[in-house]
Design a protein around this motif. Structure first.
Motif, PDB file in Angstrom:
ATOM      1  N   TYR A   1      -3.656   1.903   8.412  1.00 37.41           N
ATOM      2  CA  TYR A   1      -4.798   2.610   7.454  1.00 37.41           C
ATOM      3  C   TYR A   1      -5.801   1.375   6.728  1.00 37.41           C
ATOM      4  CZ  TYR A   1      -7.023   5.301   3.791  1.00 37.41           C
ATOM      5  OH  TYR A   1      -7.590   5.921   2.868  1.00 37.41           O
ATOM      6  N   ASP A   2      -6.871   1.381   6.727  1.00 28.70           N
ATOM      7  CA  ASP A   2      -7.767   0.541   6.331  1.00 28.70           C
ATOM      8  C   ASP A   2      -7.249  -1.215   6.660  1.00 28.70           C
ATOM      9  OD1 ASP A   2      -9.853  -0.425   4.612  1.00 28.70           O
ATOM     10  OD2 ASP A   2      -8.678  -0.549   2.725  1.00 28.70           O
ATOM     11  N   ASN A   3      -6.764  -1.029   8.004  1.00 26.54           N
ATOM     12  CA  ASN A   3      -6.497  -2.385   8.451  1.00 26.54           C
ATOM     13  C   ASN A   3      -5.247  -2.902   7.915  1.00 26.54           C
ATOM     14  OD1 ASN A   3      -7.052  -4.214  10.715  1.00 26.54           O
ATOM     15  ND2 ASN A   3      -7.677  -5.782   9.318  1.00 26.54           N
ATOM     16  N   GLU A   4      -4.293  -2.052   7.426  1.00 23.92           N
ATOM     17  CA  GLU A   4      -3.099  -2.562   6.874  1.00 23.92           C
ATOM     18  C   GLU A   4      -2.074  -1.435   7.608  1.00 23.92           C
ATOM     19  OE1 GLU A   4      -2.001  -4.952   4.702  1.00 23.92           O
ATOM     20  OE2 GLU A   4      -4.103  -5.575   4.863  1.00 23.92           O
ATOM     21  N   ILE A   5      -0.855  -2.105   7.821  1.00 22.87           N
ATOM     22  CA  ILE A   5       0.281  -1.226   8.232  1.00 22.87           C
ATOM     23  C   ILE A   5       0.911  -0.276   7.168  1.00 22.87           C
ATOM     24  CG2 ILE A   5       2.572  -1.032   9.429  1.00 22.87           C
ATOM     25  CD1 ILE A   5       1.718  -3.339  11.115  1.00 22.87           C
ATOM     26  N   ALA A   6       0.690   0.883   7.403  1.00 18.59           N
ATOM     27  CA  ALA A   6       1.152   1.880   6.390  1.00 18.59           C
ATOM     28  C   ALA A   6       2.475   2.533   6.640  1.00 18.59           C
ATOM     29  CB  ALA A   6       0.146   3.050   6.154  1.00 18.59           C
TER      30      ALA A   6
ATOM     31  N   MET B   1       1.201  -1.280  -0.036  1.00 16.00           N
ATOM     32  CA  MET B   1       0.268   0.081   0.116  1.00 16.00           C
ATOM     33  C   MET B   1       0.896   1.365   0.011  1.00 16.00           C
ATOM     34  SD  MET B   1      -2.338   1.429   3.164  1.00 16.00           S
ATOM     35  CE  MET B   1      -2.830  -0.128   3.448  1.00 16.00           C
ATOM     36  N   LYS B   2       0.492   2.193  -0.835  1.00 19.73           N
ATOM     37  CA  LYS B   2       1.386   3.492  -1.022  1.00 19.73           C
ATOM     38  C   LYS B   2       0.226   4.580  -0.253  1.00 19.73           C
ATOM     39  CE  LYS B   2       4.963   5.731  -2.574  1.00 19.73           C
ATOM     40  NZ  LYS B   2       6.176   5.787  -2.053  1.00 19.73           N
TER      41      LYS B   2
END
Length: 117
Positions: free
Chosen positions: A94-99, A1-2
């Motif tokens: 963010y959105d259940n992902e580690i950003a 994810m970016k």
């Protein structure tokens, strides 16, 4: 994810946090690339430790081990590295992902803190 961030604004927030708390802080993306930090140079203690033979590898391994733990748990983690320095790593989710990750600290715990618990 970016995720696209305004690095100047992020640096301003990091600077304010560091000034208020009087601690080091660094914001990384998910791949552990530095996005913003204060101070913008390595602390003298850490610089000396990393310069000693074999210690840079220990520092990098410590960072990676704790990053993996935070990634797995998706929760903040306070830990003491091999050189006795305490840091806290927080996942930015963010959105259940580690950003990314925020790391602050590089401080020493009082010797008697473990006894007080």
């Amino acid at each position: 994810m970016k995720i696209v961030l305004d690095k100047q604004k992020l640096q301003e927030v990091i600077t304010s946090f560091a000034e208020i708390t009087r601690t080091n802080i660094c914001f990384f993306d998910a791949e552990m690339n530095v996005l913003a930090e204060l101070p913008q140079k390595m602390q003298p203690f850490c610089k000396r430790i990393r310069a000693a033979e074999g210690k840079l590898r220990q520092c990098l391994l410590s960072d990676e081990t704790h990053r993996k733990t935070v990634k797995k748990l998706k929760k903040p983690l306070t830990y003491t590295c091999h050189a006795g320095i305490t840091e806290t790593m927080l996942p930015v989710i963010y959105d259940n992902e580690i950003a990314g990750y925020i790391i602050f600290g590089q401080y020493r715990r009082p010797e008697n803190e473990a006894e007080a618990k």
